[in-house]
Design an enzyme around this catalytic site. Structure first.
Site, PDB file in Angstrom:
ATOM      1  N   ARG A  88      27.110  22.261   0.526  1.00  0.00           N
ATOM      2  CA  ARG A  88      26.434  23.179  -0.401  1.00  0.00           C
ATOM      3  C   ARG A  88      25.147  23.716   0.218  1.00  0.00           C
ATOM      4  O   ARG A  88      24.855  24.917   0.134  1.00  0.00           O
ATOM      5  CB  ARG A  88      26.138  22.456  -1.722  1.00  0.00           C
ATOM      6  CG  ARG A  88      27.352  22.309  -2.630  1.00  0.00           C
ATOM      7  CD  ARG A  88      27.097  21.322  -3.752  1.00  0.00           C
ATOM      8  NE  ARG A  88      28.141  21.351  -4.775  1.00  0.00           N
ATOM      9  CZ  ARG A  88      29.333  20.792  -4.640  1.00  0.00           C
ATOM     10  NH1 ARG A  88      29.622  20.141  -3.518  1.00  0.00           N
ATOM     11  NH2 ARG A  88      30.234  20.867  -5.617  1.00  0.00           N
ATOM     12  N   ARG A 106      47.599  23.356  -1.144  1.00  0.00           N
ATOM     13  CA  ARG A 106      46.735  23.147  -2.307  1.00  0.00           C
ATOM     14  C   ARG A 106      46.506  24.468  -3.043  1.00  0.00           C
ATOM     15  O   ARG A 106      46.312  25.517  -2.422  1.00  0.00           O
ATOM     16  CB  ARG A 106      45.407  22.505  -1.874  1.00  0.00           C
ATOM     17  CG  ARG A 106      45.621  21.102  -1.327  1.00  0.00           C
ATOM     18  CD  ARG A 106      44.385  20.523  -0.682  1.00  0.00           C
ATOM     19  NE  ARG A 106      43.370  20.177  -1.664  1.00  0.00           N
ATOM     20  CZ  ARG A 106      42.216  19.574  -1.343  1.00  0.00           C
ATOM     21  NH1 ARG A 106      41.958  19.266  -0.083  1.00  0.00           N
ATOM     22  NH2 ARG A 106      41.347  19.296  -2.278  1.00  0.00           N
ATOM     23  N   ASP A 123      36.166  10.599  -6.321  1.00  0.00           N
ATOM     24  CA  ASP A 123      36.137  10.314  -4.888  1.00  0.00           C
ATOM     25  C   ASP A 123      35.776   8.866  -4.583  1.00  0.00           C
ATOM     26  O   ASP A 123      35.733   8.479  -3.409  1.00  0.00           O
ATOM     27  CB  ASP A 123      35.167  11.253  -4.170  1.00  0.00           C
ATOM     28  CG  ASP A 123      35.781  12.618  -3.900  1.00  0.00           C
ATOM     29  OD1 ASP A 123      37.022  12.741  -4.005  1.00  0.00           O
ATOM     30  OD2 ASP A 123      35.038  13.557  -3.584  1.00  0.00           O
ATOM     31  N   GLY A 163      39.004  21.488   1.694  1.00  0.00           N
ATOM     32  CA  GLY A 163      39.310  22.259   0.502  1.00  0.00           C
ATOM     33  C   GLY A 163      38.093  22.865  -0.166  1.00  0.00           C
ATOM     34  O   GLY A 163      38.094  24.043  -0.548  1.00  0.00           O
ATOM     35  N   SER A 214      36.751  21.633 -10.209  1.00  0.00           N
ATOM     36  CA  SER A 214      35.467  22.266 -10.500  1.00  0.00           C
ATOM     37  C   SER A 214      35.038  23.204  -9.373  1.00  0.00           C
ATOM     38  O   SER A 214      34.098  23.984  -9.542  1.00  0.00           O
ATOM     39  CB  SER A 214      34.392  21.186 -10.682  1.00  0.00           C
ATOM     40  OG  SER A 214      34.160  20.501  -9.459  1.00  0.00           O
ATOM     41  N   ARG A 236      40.104   9.055   2.150  1.00  0.00           N
ATOM     42  CA  ARG A 236      39.868   8.074   1.085  1.00  0.00           C
ATOM     43  C   ARG A 236      40.945   6.989   1.089  1.00  0.00           C
ATOM     44  O   ARG A 236      40.648   5.821   0.821  1.00  0.00           O
ATOM     45  CB  ARG A 236      39.832   8.763  -0.282  1.00  0.00           C
ATOM     46  CG  ARG A 236      38.818   9.888  -0.400  1.00  0.00           C
ATOM     47  CD  ARG A 236      37.401   9.424  -0.325  1.00  0.00           C
ATOM     48  NE  ARG A 236      36.479  10.561  -0.402  1.00  0.00           N
ATOM     49  CZ  ARG A 236      35.227  10.549   0.016  1.00  0.00           C
ATOM     50  NH1 ARG A 236      34.709   9.459   0.553  1.00  0.00           N
ATOM     51  NH2 ARG A 236      34.460  11.619  -0.092  1.00  0.00           N
ATOM     52  N   ARG A 248      46.936  10.987  -4.402  1.00  0.00           N
ATOM     53  CA  ARG A 248      46.232   9.710  -4.401  1.00  0.00           C
ATOM     54  C   ARG A 248      46.627   8.787  -5.557  1.00  0.00           C
ATOM     55  O   ARG A 248      46.077   7.689  -5.666  1.00  0.00           O
ATOM     56  CB  ARG A 248      44.710   9.947  -4.417  1.00  0.00           C
ATOM     57  CG  ARG A 248      44.187  10.543  -3.126  1.00  0.00           C
ATOM     58  CD  ARG A 248      42.678  10.686  -3.148  1.00  0.00           C
ATOM     59  NE  ARG A 248      42.208  11.404  -1.974  1.00  0.00           N
ATOM     60  CZ  ARG A 248      40.978  11.903  -1.849  1.00  0.00           C
ATOM     61  NH1 ARG A 248      40.113  11.767  -2.845  1.00  0.00           N
ATOM     62  NH2 ARG A 248      40.629  12.541  -0.755  1.00  0.00           N
TER      63      ARG A 248
END
Length: 439
Positions: free
Chosen positions: A34, A128, A316, A99, A172, A390, A347
């Site tokens: 960001r 995706r 996450d 992503g 989001s 992850r 996941r």
């Protein structure tokens, strides 16, 4: 962990007796991407202090450079000379398998007269969905071409802005992408988020980032209405990246499930990262975790018990916390986590399959994952990392508590978010071997 590891490798995780020592949490992946984007949207020079060294950060830096930003790495910092509201047109961007990076940049691409997005991960990011974001951009007046809402994608502006609805049902990140775009449009944006909003915390991180760069924005308490005045400019300057809670959740869980004592610093108490909740979840399960300022101390090896929690706010961290569930008494359930199916792998189903391969009891629904804990885990087999950082963290933690070494195929994908993960665990006493990747 050797810096000379090959591009692809498997890791063999040896059982650990204890973990002990001090670590500084790696910089936040989410804030790094960001801040880097916001710095590029500013006119002038911004120093982003302490950037993450993940593949996601590298993907963002590469794309910003291709778009015309000046990028200089100085130690652990990134110095960005921004292009403001004028990224170069006619550029093809490849965000790799990142992503969030892809989606944030797709929003900003509406400032150009033509940007193409491709990926060299057709079986992951290429599959995706991006349609919710693309439809919102089209409603604002952008020209969009895609492969049924998937990469490759072409986006062209210009836009004036105005009111637009965007679904927050799947992610989001679509709303965050539009939020980065909004202040640079003449008429700004009035966002209306529809559906069951997933992951409120990342939206608040985006709002926090806008504020750090001098952008005005207001939001309703439930985040369904976000107003961003137009004609604004991102303010260059200096920003400090906070520590990363999603990756740190794995270190905290490792420290909780094994005897010893671990100190983990650089984790702000009042951080907006939703995965901060992992600390409370571990405590609820029985872990001994004490905070002093930005440092958490974990005294490991305490008995753990199962919990049932809504995992939407800390998606996450769910994989890492599943390792705690694997050794907790009773059945732990993570509810409202359907978005886990839309990550680098599924996941929910893929995690259930790997847990069952290891002899653990697990079950799933469309939006939940349940795990029944066991006092022992045999190990001694090869498990699949599914190309997902992850998942690799989860399997590593299980291996540290197994009775025999555990081999994780495709462990190199850890670089996506936490390149120093194995090295950090080695500093606490864990032992790994690195082998040529299996087919």
């Amino acid at each position: 962990m050797s810096d000379a590891l090959p591009a692809t490798f498997d890791v063999i995780v040896h059982p650990a007796r204890e973990l002990r020592g001090e670590l500084r949490a790696q910089p936040s992946k989410n804030y790094t991407t960001r801040y880097l984007l916001a710095a590029a949207l500013a006119e002038g020079e911004t120093r982003v202090v302490g950037v993450a060294t993940s593949e996601d950060a590298e993907a963002m830096l590469r794309c910003l450079r291709d778009w015309g930003a000046g990028v200089e790495l100085v130690g652990d910092d990134a110095v960005i000379r921004g292009f403001g509201a004028r990224p170069q047109a006619g550029v093809t961007l490849n965000p790799g398998n990142a992503g969030a990076v892809a989606r944030f940049l797709m929003g900003v691409a509406a400032l150009t007269s033509g940007t193409t997005f491709v990926t060299d991960y057709p079986d992951s990011l290429g599959k995706r969905p991006q349609g919710d974001l693309l439809e919102a951009l089209e409603r604002l007046g952008a020209w969009v071409s895609s492969n049924d809402g998937r990469l490759p994608i072409d986006i062209s502006g210009p836009l004036r802005g105005g009111m637009v609805e965007v679904s927050a049902e799947r992610s989001s990140q679509y709303a965050s992408a539009l939020m980065f775009l909004g202040p640079l449009l003449p008429d700004g944006l009035e966002l209306r988020l529809t559906g069951d909003i997933k992951s409120h915390a990342p939206l608040r991180q985006t709002l926090d980032t806008l504020s750090d760069f001098g952008v005005r924005a207001t939001a309703s308490d439930d985040l369904r209405r976000i107003s961003i005045p137009g004609g604004q400019k991102y303010r260059p300057g200096r920003v400090l990246v906070p520590g990363d809670y999603p990756g740190s959740a794995a270190i905290l869980t490792a420290a909780a499930i094994l005897p010893g004592e671990v100190w983990l610093s650089n984790l702000r108490e009042h951080d907006l990262q939703g995965e901060k909740e992992a600390v409370n979840v571990l405590r609820e399960m029985g872990a001994d975790i004490v905070r002093e300022g930005d440092t958490l101390t974990v005294r490991g090896g305490r008995p753990l018990h199962a919990v049932t929690r809504d995992g939407d706010s800390f998606t996450d961290a769910v994989q890492a916390l599943t390792a705690a569930a694997a050794f907790a008494e009773g059945e732990t359930t993570w509810e409202n986590v359907a978005t886990l199916r839309l990550k680098e792998c599924d996941r929910i189903s893929d995690t259930r399959a790997e847990l069952e391969r290891l002899g653990l009891r697990a079950r799933e629904t469309a939006d939940s994952l349940s795990v029944t804990g066991s006092a022992h885990l045999a190990g001694g087999i090869t498990v699949d990392g599914h190309g997902d950082h992850r998942m690799i963290m989860l399997l590593t933690l299980l291996g540290l508590r197994a009775d025999a070494p555990l081999r994780i195929a495709g462990a190199h994908h850890i670089r996506k978010s936490y390149p120093q993960f194995f090295a950090h665990l080695e500093a606490l006493g864990a032992q790994f071997e690195y082998a040529e990747a299996t087919a």
